[in-house]
Design an enzyme around this catalytic site. Structure first.
Site, PDB file in Angstrom:
ATOM      1  N   GLY A  60       0.818  -1.203   0.000  1.00  9.69           N
ATOM      2  CA  GLY A  60       0.000   0.000   0.000  1.00  9.69           C
ATOM      3  C   GLY A  60       0.853   1.255   0.000  1.00  9.69           C
ATOM      4  O   GLY A  60       2.052   1.225  -0.275  1.00  9.69           O
ATOM      5  N   GLU A  70      -2.164  -2.468  -6.549  1.00  9.92           N
ATOM      6  CA  GLU A  70      -2.881  -1.270  -6.979  1.00  9.92           C
ATOM      7  C   GLU A  70      -1.882  -0.177  -7.358  1.00  9.92           C
ATOM      8  O   GLU A  70      -1.983   0.447  -8.400  1.00  9.92           O
ATOM      9  CB  GLU A  70      -3.783  -0.810  -5.827  1.00  9.92           C
ATOM     10  CG  GLU A  70      -4.411   0.540  -5.998  1.00  9.92           C
ATOM     11  CD  GLU A  70      -5.191   0.929  -4.758  1.00  9.92           C
ATOM     12  OE1 GLU A  70      -5.063   2.073  -4.314  1.00  9.92           O
ATOM     13  OE2 GLU A  70      -5.936   0.074  -4.226  1.00  9.92           O
TER      14      GLU A  70
END
Length: 455
Positions: free
Chosen positions: A227, A252
């Site tokens: 993250g 991501e």
């Protein structure tokens, strides 16, 4: 067979100035200025001038996502009243937080994996979208650079599509990482600004202790999602210094830590479903990271509905998801978005990866949290709460939480009862707050004096 002369002719026909683009805007227009390092520069600047000059232009809505910028939007800096121009963000970032505090930016709650679907819904379409791209190639394609995410969903649901050419934009290879000139209404050329970078804070001693717990749970052949922030990057760099082998990347966000893993010979992607590819939906970090991405066949940019889809994540064996949070309560509810009523971040893909990683064969999800933080007055408060403070947003519901990690240890909440969760979370809270947390848990009826854990 394509005709390159026709492509160049179409380019000239669609080439406009930024002032021309600003004059396309009408009152009550809803606009999207792109995301990440590709946020609009030219239209944003020209529209700011026009708003100052045209008092009749009102009711404008401007949305961004993960706006990685060196400065605020020019359309914000002119301090126009809210009834003239207001701002929205589906991924709160540094500038968004300040804009919100000044009363002119609102958060759009999302689940990142499904965001592509939002912009076709009634009331969500855009009159204009504008974003930066790399120069057109000989086939008439403009590359998005380090951003993919839900950009095609925005484009598909915008009446006017404007690209802003930036010669400094790296070429990000991948899937649906470009737009063709036939799908564009207008093109703007400008001064080719440098891409904004992100400087991650240095890891603290607590970050390092948390990272040690996580790295001890990661073995060879794992695929890792990191993250945003100092702590996930600390995990990545600690992995780079370890003797772990054959790591894969499916994230991501592509951050500098992945480049460190590659340079250490650990990031190979040899054991992944998408063999050989580091898959991501947007990237943000140093200039060196952008140079690493440029025309690099091992870096695969892909839409968010593929990258963040929990079902796709679950298909990858030994998937390790690592994300941070702001606080957690004794039920196991995770807040990663707000401090009380103040919105400081977005949901992003945390829940997507928490769910996908747990369903992966051999996979694990880690929510990282410092046990305490210091307030401005110097007071130390626990970030493991009896219940989340008023206004706190639940980013990951208690039923979805797998591992929680602080500098005092790691606990796995899956399948545990409310009193077991309370015991386990108190065991990794700061020692100064454990007795108080036990008293509060007793009042809540989720803890009894039958603890099997010695504090």
């Amino acid at each position: 067979m394509y005709d390159i002369s026709l492509i160049h002719s179409e380019y000239k026909d669609k080439l406009i100035t930024e002032d021309f683009a600003a004059n396309l805007v009408k009152s009550n227009y809803r606009m999207n200025f792109g995301l990440g390092t590709g946020c609009s520069v030219y239209l944003d600047r020209a529209l700011a001038k026009r708003i100052q000059q045209d008092e009749l232009l009102r009711g404008l809505e401007i949305q961004t996502e993960i706006a990685i910028r060196n400065d605020y939007l020019e359309t914000y800096k002119i301090n126009a009243p809210v009834d003239r121009v207001r701002f929205y963000s589906s991924h709160f970032f540094n500038q968004d937080r300040v804009m919100q505090q000044n009363g002119n930016c609102w958060y759009v709650p999302i689940l990142f994996n499904e965001e592509n679907l939002y912009w076709g819904l009634e009331g969500n379409t855009f009159d204009i979208c504008a974003f930066q791209v790399a120069p057109m190639d000989k086939y008439g394609n403009f590359n998005f650079g380090p951003i993919n995410a839900d950009l095609h969903g925005i484009i598909k649901n915008s009446k006017i599509v404007i690209v802003e050419v930036n010669e400094k934009m790296p070429i990000a290879l991948g899937y649906e990482s470009h737009i063709n000139i036939s799908d564009i209404n207008y093109i703007i050329e400008g001064e080719n600004p440098d891409l904004a970078t992100i400087e991650h804070k240095s890891a603290t001693e607590d970050d390092k202790r948390i990272s040690e717990f996580i790295v001890s749970q990661i073995g060879n052949n794992a695929t890792v999602q990191l993250g945003v922030g100092a702590l996930p990057n600390c995990v990545g760099r600690m992995l780079a210094d370890s003797d772990i082998k054959e790591i894969g990347a499916h994230s991501e966000m592509l951050v500098d830590a992945y480049m460190d893993l590659y340079n250490a010979g650990i990031l190979t992607n040899n054991k992944r479903t998408d063999k050989g590819l580091s898959v991501y939906t947007f990237a943000g970090g140093s200039k060196e990271l952008y140079d690493f991405i440029d025309d690099n066949p091992i870096c695969c940019s892909a839409p968010v509905d593929y990258v963040n889809n929990p079902a796709n994540i679950a298909k990858i064996d030994n998937f390790m998801s690592i994300n941070g949070c702001i606080g957690i309560d004794l039920y196991g509810q995770v807040c990663s978005e707000s401090v009380g009523f103040r919105n400081v971040s977005g949901t992003g893909g945390q829940l997507d990866f928490v769910q996908g990683a747990f369903r992966s064969k051999g996979g694990k999800s880690f929510i990282c949290c410092h046990s305490t933080r210091k307030l401005k007055n110097g007071q130390k408060v626990s970030l493991i709460h009896p219940t989340l403070p008023p206004g706190s947003i639940v980013t990951t519901p208690r039923a979805a939480v797998n591992y929680v990690v602080t500098e005092y240890g790691a606990v796995n909440l899956k399948g545990k009862s409310t009193w077991q969760r309370a015991e386990m979370l108190i065991s990794i809270a700061h020692p100064d707050f454990r007795a108080e947390l036990i008293k509060e848990a007793e009042k809540m009826g989720i803890w009894r004096n039958t603890s099997k854990i010695t504090y």
